[in-house]
Design a protein around this motif. Structure first.
Motif, short mmCIF file in Angstrom:
data_model
loop_
_atom_site.label_atom_id
_atom_site.label_comp_id
_atom_site.label_asym_id
_atom_site.label_seq_id
_atom_site.Cartn_x
_atom_site.Cartn_y
_atom_site.Cartn_z
N ASP A 54 0.83 -1.20 0.00
CA ASP A 54 0.00 0.00 0.00
C ASP A 54 0.86 1.26 0.00
OD1 ASP A 54 -2.28 1.58 0.07
OD2 ASP A 54 -2.43 1.52 2.26
N PHE A 55 1.79 1.33 -0.94
CA PHE A 55 2.67 2.49 -1.03
C PHE A 55 1.97 3.61 -1.78
CE2 PHE A 55 5.52 -1.17 -0.68
CZ PHE A 55 6.20 -0.81 0.46
N ASN A 56 2.12 4.82 -1.26
CA ASN A 56 1.52 5.99 -1.88
C ASN A 56 2.40 7.20 -1.59
OD1 ASN A 56 0.61 7.24 0.72
ND2 ASN A 56 -0.67 5.41 0.79
N GLU A 57 2.05 8.33 -2.13
CA GLU A 57 2.85 9.55 -1.96
C GLU A 57 3.01 9.93 -0.49
OE1 GLU A 57 5.39 12.41 -3.14
OE2 GLU A 57 4.46 10.94 -4.46
N GLY A 58 2.00 9.63 0.31
CA GLY A 58 2.06 9.98 1.73
C GLY A 58 3.06 9.17 2.53
N ASN A 59 3.18 7.87 2.25
CA ASN A 59 4.09 7.03 3.03
C ASN A 59 5.34 6.62 2.25
OD1 ASN A 59 3.38 4.86 1.34
ND2 ASN A 59 2.05 3.92 2.84
N PHE A 67 8.93 2.33 4.40
CA PHE A 67 8.04 2.55 5.54
C PHE A 67 6.64 2.10 5.17
CE2 PHE A 67 4.74 5.02 7.60
CZ PHE A 67 5.04 4.84 8.94
N GLY A 68 5.93 1.60 6.18
CA GLY A 68 4.53 1.27 6.00
C GLY A 68 3.83 1.20 7.34
N SER A 69 2.51 1.20 7.29
CA SER A 69 1.71 1.07 8.50
C SER A 69 0.42 0.35 8.16
CB SER A 69 1.42 2.44 9.12
OG SER A 69 0.62 3.21 8.26
N PHE A 70 -0.12 -0.32 9.16
CA PHE A 70 -1.38 -1.04 8.99
C PHE A 70 -1.98 -1.31 10.36
CE2 PHE A 70 2.17 -4.05 8.89
CZ PHE A 70 1.83 -4.93 9.91
N GLU A 71 -3.22 -1.74 10.37
CA GLU A 71 -3.91 -2.10 11.60
C GLU A 71 -3.79 -3.61 11.83
OE1 GLU A 71 -5.68 -0.04 13.73
OE2 GLU A 71 -5.07 1.69 12.53
#
Length: 113
Positions: A54-59, A67-71
């Motif tokens: 789930d890579f995007n401009e924000g992360n 870097f990444g984050s998830f629940e």
């Protein structure tokens, strides 16, 4: 590995390898919060890091996929890849070169950041 047109693309590919071959292509560090979770949760979290896309401009503003984050089970989890020299004393001057760089993948609860 394939040929790369830029150092950033090379770094991104090496970071993908660091996530999918934890402990082989990178050193793995889990924080105390992650390590305190039941083994099944730790395993599922590592699997989510391995499969993360789930890579995007924000992360991923620099395109390095570091870097990444998830629940997970109601908690926010972060993961981050840092680049060190071979002796783990200083930052790597050439993260695109695996001969000069040791990758450290850290997985943590967001509250530990």
């Amino acid at each position: 590995m394939t040929r790369f047109t830029s150092p950033v693309q090379r770094i991104a590919e090496l970071n993908d390898l660091a996530r999918t071959a934890m402990g082989v292509a990178s050193r793995l560090h889990q924080t105390e919060g992650i390590s305190a979770l039941p083994p099944a949760d730790q395993s599922r979290i590592r699997e989510k890091v391995e499969l993360y896309n789930d890579f995007n401009e924000g992360n991923n503003p620099h395109g390095e996929r570091d870097f990444g984050s998830f629940e997970h089970a109601g908690s926010k989890v972060y993961w981050k890849i840092d680049y060190y020299d071979a002796k783990l004393e200083y930052g790597s001057e050439h993260p695109e070169d695996p001969a000069q760089t040791t990758r450290v993948l850290t997985i943590m609860l967001a509250e530990e950041y």
